[in-house]
Enzyme design. Structure first.
Site, PDB file in Angstrom:
ATOM      1  CG  ASP A  26       4.513  52.026  32.037  1.00 45.54           C
ATOM      2  OD1 ASP A  26       4.423  50.973  31.375  1.00 45.54           O
ATOM      3  OD2 ASP A  26       3.537  52.776  32.264  1.00 45.54           O
ATOM      4  CG  HIS A  43       8.460  43.207  27.464  1.00 51.02           C
ATOM      5  ND1 HIS A  43       8.046  44.277  28.219  1.00 51.02           N
ATOM      6  CD2 HIS A  43       7.314  42.595  27.032  1.00 51.02           C
ATOM      7  CE1 HIS A  43       6.713  44.318  28.246  1.00 51.02           C
ATOM      8  NE2 HIS A  43       6.250  43.311  27.534  1.00 51.02           N
ATOM      9  CG  LEU A 137      22.744  48.912  43.837  1.00 54.60           C
ATOM     10  CD1 LEU A 137      22.281  50.318  44.200  1.00 54.60           C
ATOM     11  CD2 LEU A 137      22.687  48.741  42.313  1.00 54.60           C
TER      12      LEU A 137
HETATM   13  C1  IPE Z   1       3.244  49.066  36.042  1.00 53.69           C
HETATM   14  O1  IPE Z   1       3.092  49.249  34.676  1.00 53.69           O
HETATM   15  C2  IPE Z   1       3.936  47.780  36.321  1.00 53.69           C
HETATM   16  C3  IPE Z   1       5.321  47.695  35.896  1.00 53.69           C
HETATM   17  C4  IPE Z   1       6.029  48.666  35.345  1.00 53.69           C
HETATM   18  C5  IPE Z   1       5.968  46.445  36.124  1.00 53.69           C
HETATM   19  P1  IPE Z   1       1.733  48.866  33.922  1.00 53.69           P
HETATM   20  O2  IPE Z   1       1.922  49.261  32.518  1.00 53.69           O
HETATM   21  O3  IPE Z   1       1.389  47.469  34.200  1.00 53.69           O
HETATM   22  O4  IPE Z   1       0.688  49.800  34.662  1.00 53.69           O
HETATM   23  P2  IPE Z   1      -0.685  50.420  34.174  1.00 53.69           P
HETATM   24  O5  IPE Z   1      -1.538  49.285  33.709  1.00 53.69           O
HETATM   25  O6  IPE Z   1      -0.378  51.354  33.050  1.00 53.69           O
HETATM   26  O7  IPE Z   1      -1.226  51.127  35.369  1.00 53.69           O
HETATM   27  C1  IPE Z   2       6.465  47.973  31.199  1.00 56.64           C
HETATM   28  O1  IPE Z   2       6.107  48.211  29.893  1.00 56.64           O
HETATM   29  C2  IPE Z   2       6.797  46.519  31.455  1.00 56.64           C
HETATM   30  C3  IPE Z   2       5.777  45.798  32.232  1.00 56.64           C
HETATM   31  C4  IPE Z   2       4.724  46.324  32.746  1.00 56.64           C
HETATM   32  C5  IPE Z   2       5.987  44.376  32.436  1.00 56.64           C
HETATM   33  P1  IPE Z   2       4.645  47.958  29.346  1.00 56.64           P
HETATM   34  O2  IPE Z   2       4.576  46.571  28.818  1.00 56.64           O
HETATM   35  O3  IPE Z   2       3.623  48.289  30.373  1.00 56.64           O
HETATM   36  O4  IPE Z   2       4.602  49.004  28.151  1.00 56.64           O
HETATM   37  P2  IPE Z   2       3.397  49.939  27.732  1.00 56.64           P
HETATM   38  O5  IPE Z   2       2.911  50.653  28.928  1.00 56.64           O
HETATM   39  O6  IPE Z   2       2.354  49.056  27.143  1.00 56.64           O
HETATM   40  O7  IPE Z   2       3.994  50.869  26.725  1.00 56.64           O
HETATM   41 MG    MG Z   3       2.659  50.004  30.849  1.00 59.70          MG
END
Ligand code: IPE
Ligand code: IPE
Ligand code: MG
Length: 244
Positions: A26, A43, A137
Site C-alpha cells: 500500500d 504503481h 519460491l
Molecule cells: C489494499 O489497499 C489493497 C491492495 C494493497 C491491493 P487499499 O488502498 O485498496 O485499501 P484501503 O482502501 O486503504 O483499505
Molecule cells: C496500493 O497503493 C496499490 C493498490 C491498492 C492497487 P494505493 O493505490 O492504494 O496507494 P494509496 O493508498 O492511495 O497511497
Molecule cells: Mg491504498
C-alpha cells in the site's frame, strides 16, 4: 502433552525465518502525490518494489510470498486507474516471467482473474502452467481478491461437493479455499502506515504476526524486507498456549 489441535497453524522453522510472508502493498498513490506525479507513476514504481521483494524473499529462504496487488474493492476506483493497473500487471508478467521462471519461482494467482479480461486471464493461466514445477519460491499474486468472497466461494464449493455437515472441519474447509495446499502466512506486512486488513486473507491470517510499517510501498526493498524478518524473529508465537 499432545500436539495442539490447530495442526495447520503455521510454525516458523528453527532459523526464525517465516515460511510464508504476505504483504499488503500500500501507498503507491501517496508516493506519487508527494512527488507531484500521477498515481500511475506510483504503481509503476510499485512494480519495481515487487521485483526487489521477490529477490529478497529468495535470498532469505522464504518459501511462500503472497502479494496483494488488487482487491475486489479496488474495482471501485476510477476506470482509468483500473486500466493503468491492468496494463501494468500485463506488462509486469510479460517482462518478468522468463526471469521468474529462471529463478525457480512458481506462480499462483488467487482472486477473480477473469474480471481482467481474456488476455490477461489466459496469460496468467499459462504462466502458472509454465512455472508449476518450480520449487525455489511460491509467489502467490492476489488480484481482484477479497477474503470474504473467497470464504463464501469455498462454502459453495464444499456444498457442491456434497460435503456432509459433520465432514466439514477447519482442515477440510481450508481445502476449498483458493489457498488450498499452502501454509498459512506466518508474517503479514502492510506498508504505508494504514493499520487494517482490507479484506485480505481473512481465514488464513488467524495466527499471523502482523507488522504495519510506515514506509510507502514504492520505497520497499531488501533492507525493509530484512528489517521485517528481524522483527518477526524477535516475536514469541504462542497460538493461545502458554509459553514453556
Ligand atoms: C489494499 O489497499 C489493497 C491492495 C494493497 C491491493 P487499499 O488502498 O485498496 O485499501 P484501503 O482502501 O486503504 O483499505
Ligand atoms: C496500493 O497503493 C496499490 C493498490 C491498492 C492497487 P494505493 O493505490 O492504494 O496507494 P494509496 O493508498 O492511495 O497511497
Ligand atoms: Mg491504498
Amino acid at each position: 502433552m499432545s500436539e495442539p489441535v490447530l495442526s495447520h497453524v503455521p510454525r516458523r522453522d528453527a532459523s526464525g525465518v517465516p515460511r510464508h510472508v504476505a504483504i499488503i502493498m500500500d501507498g503507491n498513490g501517496r508516493w506519487a502525490k508527494a512527488r507531484g506525479l500521477p498515481r500511475v507513476a506510483g504503481h509503476r514504481e510499485g512494480a519495481k518494489a515487487v521485483r526487489r521483494t521477490i529477490q529478497a524473499a529468495i535470498d532469505h529462504g522464504v518459501q511462500y510470498l503472497t502479494l496483494f496487488a488488487f482487491s475486489s474493492e479496488n474495482w471501485q476506483r476510477p476506470a482509468d486507474e483500473v486500466a493503468d493497473l491492468t496494463f501494468l500487471m500485463k506488462h509486469y508478467l510479460r517482462n518478468e516471467l522468463a526471469e521468474l521462471h529462471e529463478k525457480g519461482v512458481k506462480l499462483l494467482v488467487i482472486g477473480e482473474r477473469e474480471r481482467f479480461g481474456d488476455t490477461l486471464s489466459k496469460e496468467l493461466d499459462a504462466a502458472e502452467r509454465k512455472t508449476a514445477n518450480n520449487a525455489k519460491l511460491t509467489l502467490v499474486m492476489a488480484i481482484s481478491y477479497g477474503g470474504r468472497a473467497e470464504i463464501v466461494a469455498a462454502a459453495r464449493r464444499a456444498m457442491l461437493a456434497g460435503m456432509a455437515p459433520e465432514e466439514l472441519t477447519e482442515q477440510s474447509f481450508s481445502g476449498f479455499l483458493s489457498t488450498s495446499g499452502l501454509p498459512d502466512p506466518d508474517l503479514l506486512i502492510r506498508t504505508s502506515g494504514e493499520q487494517r486488513v482490507s479484506n485480505f486473507l481473512l481465514w488464513q491470517i488467524a495466527y499471523a504476526e502482523i507488522l504495519f510499517t510506515s514506509g510507502l510501498w514504492p520505497d520497499f526493498g531488501g533492507a525493509e524486507f530484512a528489517a521485517a524478518l528481524e522483527n518477526y524473529a524477535s516475536r514469541e508465537r504462542r497460538f493461545g498456549a502458554r509459553p514453556v
